[in-house]
Design an enzyme around this catalytic site. Structure first.
Site, PDB file in Angstrom:
ATOM      1  N   ASP A 156       0.809  -1.219   0.000  1.00 11.83           N
ATOM      2  CA  ASP A 156       0.000   0.000   0.000  1.00 11.83           C
ATOM      3  C   ASP A 156       0.841   1.268   0.000  1.00 11.83           C
ATOM      4  O   ASP A 156       2.061   1.230   0.184  1.00 11.83           O
ATOM      5  CB  ASP A 156      -0.958  -0.003   1.213  1.00 11.83           C
ATOM      6  CG  ASP A 156      -0.311  -0.564   2.472  1.00 11.83           C
ATOM      7  OD1 ASP A 156       0.935  -0.555   2.552  1.00 11.83           O
ATOM      8  OD2 ASP A 156      -1.043  -1.013   3.371  1.00 11.83           O
ATOM      9  N   ASN A 209      -7.669  -2.749  14.185  1.00 11.79           N
ATOM     10  CA  ASN A 209      -9.044  -3.050  13.771  1.00 11.79           C
ATOM     11  C   ASN A 209      -9.113  -4.282  12.869  1.00 11.79           C
ATOM     12  O   ASN A 209     -10.145  -4.566  12.286  1.00 11.79           O
ATOM     13  CB  ASN A 209      -9.669  -1.837  13.064  1.00 11.79           C
ATOM     14  CG  ASN A 209      -8.894  -1.435  11.808  1.00 11.79           C
ATOM     15  OD1 ASN A 209      -7.951  -2.105  11.403  1.00 11.79           O
ATOM     16  ND2 ASN A 209      -9.293  -0.330  11.197  1.00 11.79           N
ATOM     17  N   HIS A 243      -7.310  -4.723  10.079  1.00 10.89           N
ATOM     18  CA  HIS A 243      -7.041  -4.507   8.649  1.00 10.89           C
ATOM     19  C   HIS A 243      -5.760  -5.216   8.228  1.00 10.89           C
ATOM     20  O   HIS A 243      -4.845  -5.424   9.027  1.00 10.89           O
ATOM     21  CB  HIS A 243      -7.028  -3.012   8.277  1.00 10.89           C
ATOM     22  CG  HIS A 243      -5.843  -2.229   8.734  1.00 10.89           C
ATOM     23  ND1 HIS A 243      -5.927  -0.926   9.164  1.00 10.89           N
ATOM     24  CD2 HIS A 243      -4.518  -2.526   8.828  1.00 10.89           C
ATOM     25  CE1 HIS A 243      -4.729  -0.468   9.472  1.00 10.89           C
ATOM     26  NE2 HIS A 243      -3.862  -1.428   9.282  1.00 10.89           N
ATOM     27  N   GLU A 296      -9.642  -2.006   5.003  1.00 15.73           N
ATOM     28  CA  GLU A 296     -10.258  -1.621   6.270  1.00 15.73           C
ATOM     29  C   GLU A 296     -11.552  -2.413   6.512  1.00 15.73           C
ATOM     30  O   GLU A 296     -12.160  -2.924   5.561  1.00 15.73           O
ATOM     31  CB  GLU A 296     -10.588  -0.124   6.231  1.00 15.73           C
ATOM     32  CG  GLU A 296      -9.360   0.786   6.169  1.00 15.73           C
ATOM     33  CD  GLU A 296      -8.662   0.972   7.510  1.00 15.73           C
ATOM     34  OE1 GLU A 296      -8.596   0.026   8.311  1.00 15.73           O
ATOM     35  OE2 GLU A 296      -8.187   2.090   7.750  1.00 15.73           O
TER      36      GLU A 296
HETATM   37  C1  F6R Z   1       1.425  -1.499   6.062  1.00 15.03           C
HETATM   38  C2  F6R Z   1       0.176  -2.206   6.179  1.00 15.03           C
HETATM   39  C3  F6R Z   1      -0.640  -2.188   7.427  1.00 15.03           C
HETATM   40  C4  F6R Z   1       0.184  -2.471   8.673  1.00 15.03           C
HETATM   41  C5  F6R Z   1      -0.689  -2.440   9.925  1.00 15.03           C
HETATM   42  C6  F6R Z   1       0.123  -2.665  11.180  1.00 15.03           C
HETATM   43  O1  F6R Z   1       1.983  -1.696   4.763  1.00 15.03           O
HETATM   44  O2  F6R Z   1      -0.221  -2.797   5.224  1.00 15.03           O
HETATM   45  O3  F6R Z   1      -1.664  -3.149   7.310  1.00 15.03           O
HETATM   46  O4  F6R Z   1       0.802  -3.715   8.550  1.00 15.03           O
HETATM   47  O5  F6R Z   1      -1.323  -1.194  10.014  1.00 15.03           O
HETATM   48  O6  F6R Z   1       0.987  -1.606  11.353  1.00 15.03           O
HETATM   49  P1  F6R Z   1       2.085  -1.593  12.510  1.00 15.03           P
HETATM   50  O7  F6R Z   1       3.053  -2.670  12.170  1.00 15.03           O
HETATM   51  O8  F6R Z   1       2.694  -0.232  12.438  1.00 15.03           O
HETATM   52  O9  F6R Z   1       1.352  -1.853  13.786  1.00 15.03           O
END
Ligand code: F6R
Length: 238
Positions: free
Chosen positions: A67, A136, A138, A143
């Site tokens: 992303d 959440n 995701h 989302e």
């Molecule tokens: C980032 C991504 C997100 C993160 C998720 C966890 O490329 O795809 O899904 O993996 O938000 O983020 P952290 O590791 O910062 O808790």
């Protein structure tokens, strides 16, 4: 599904680096699906160390990131392109033309999403997809919602995701982008192997629901229950 419980972040990072290293050894010309966020930083540092020790090479590999924030170019320090360069690409021997992220600054995000899905197809799909998980549930920036979205798509970030990511913007919610482009559920689920990395006590309840509760787009990670080669590496300690 294989569950690997680790006792600290260093161990979690080493286990992820082990699986990515194994993939690179097994198939040097592999396609790695990569994630950003705080969870994989230690694994990327470990991979950089292993590359510098001559234990692993990315020279023939391709990377496809999950992303990118909408409106950001690779020059913006908070962009995921910048993050990947900072934490992995510039430390290892990836050919720059083989590293891919969706462009958040494309004039048409719609066309960019189509281009990205075609690119993934051209690469023959993803061999190993590394995922983190949001509080959440995701994955990528898929989302929680009423349905799973198969294709790469532009997404409005939830307030929970924006506030979790405010730490990368000096804590200033105003500066956190409202939209992003994310790989869809199909490319993720079609990866031959998925490694889901989850760090921190505060994500354990969501992780339990994702792995053992109903499969629902309200917890996007729950779809991973259907994947035939899923490894979950987690650490309950902060
Ligand atoms: C980032 C991504 C997100 C993160 C998720 C966890 O490329 O795809 O899904 O993996 O938000 O983020 P952290 O590791 O910062 O808790």
């Amino acid at each position: 599904m294989e569950l690997i419980k680790t006792s600290c972040y260093a161990e979690l990072s080493a286990r992820i680096a082990d699986m990515i290293s194994a993939q690179l050894i097994l198939k040097p010309r592999c396609t790695l699906g990569l994630a950003t966020g705080s969870t994989p930083i230690g694994a990327y540092a470990e991979l950089a160390r292993r590359y510098q020790a001559g234990a692993v090479s990315f020279a023939r590999a391709v990377s496809i990131n999950l992303d990118e924030y909408a409106g950001m170019t690779a020059e913006t320090p908070q962009s995921y392109a910048y993050f990947m360069n900072e934490h992995l690409f510039r430390h290892v021997d990836f050919e720059p033309e083989n590293t891919h992220l969706p462009s958040g600054s494309a004039s048409s995000l719609e066309e960019e999403c189509i281009r990205y899905d075609r690119l993934i197809e051209t690469c023959g799909g993803i061999d190993l997809q590394l995922l983190g998980m949001g509080h959440n549930g995701h994955i990528g920036f898929n989302e929680p919602g009423d349905f799973f979205i198969a294709e790469t798509h532009a997404v409005k970030l939830s307030e929970s995701t924006r506030s979790a990511n405010a730490r990368f913007f000096g804590g200033d919610m105003e500066k956190v982008p409202t939209h992003a482009v994310t790989m869809g559920i199909r490319s993720i689920m079609q990866a031959k192997q998925i490694v889901l990395a989850v760090n921190g006590q505060d994500k354990m309840e969501t992780l339990k629901k994702a792995l053992y509760g109903p499969i629902t787009p309200r917890i996007p990670a729950s779809i991973l229950q259907l994947h035939r080669n899923l490894t979950v590496v987690f650490c309950e300690a902060e």
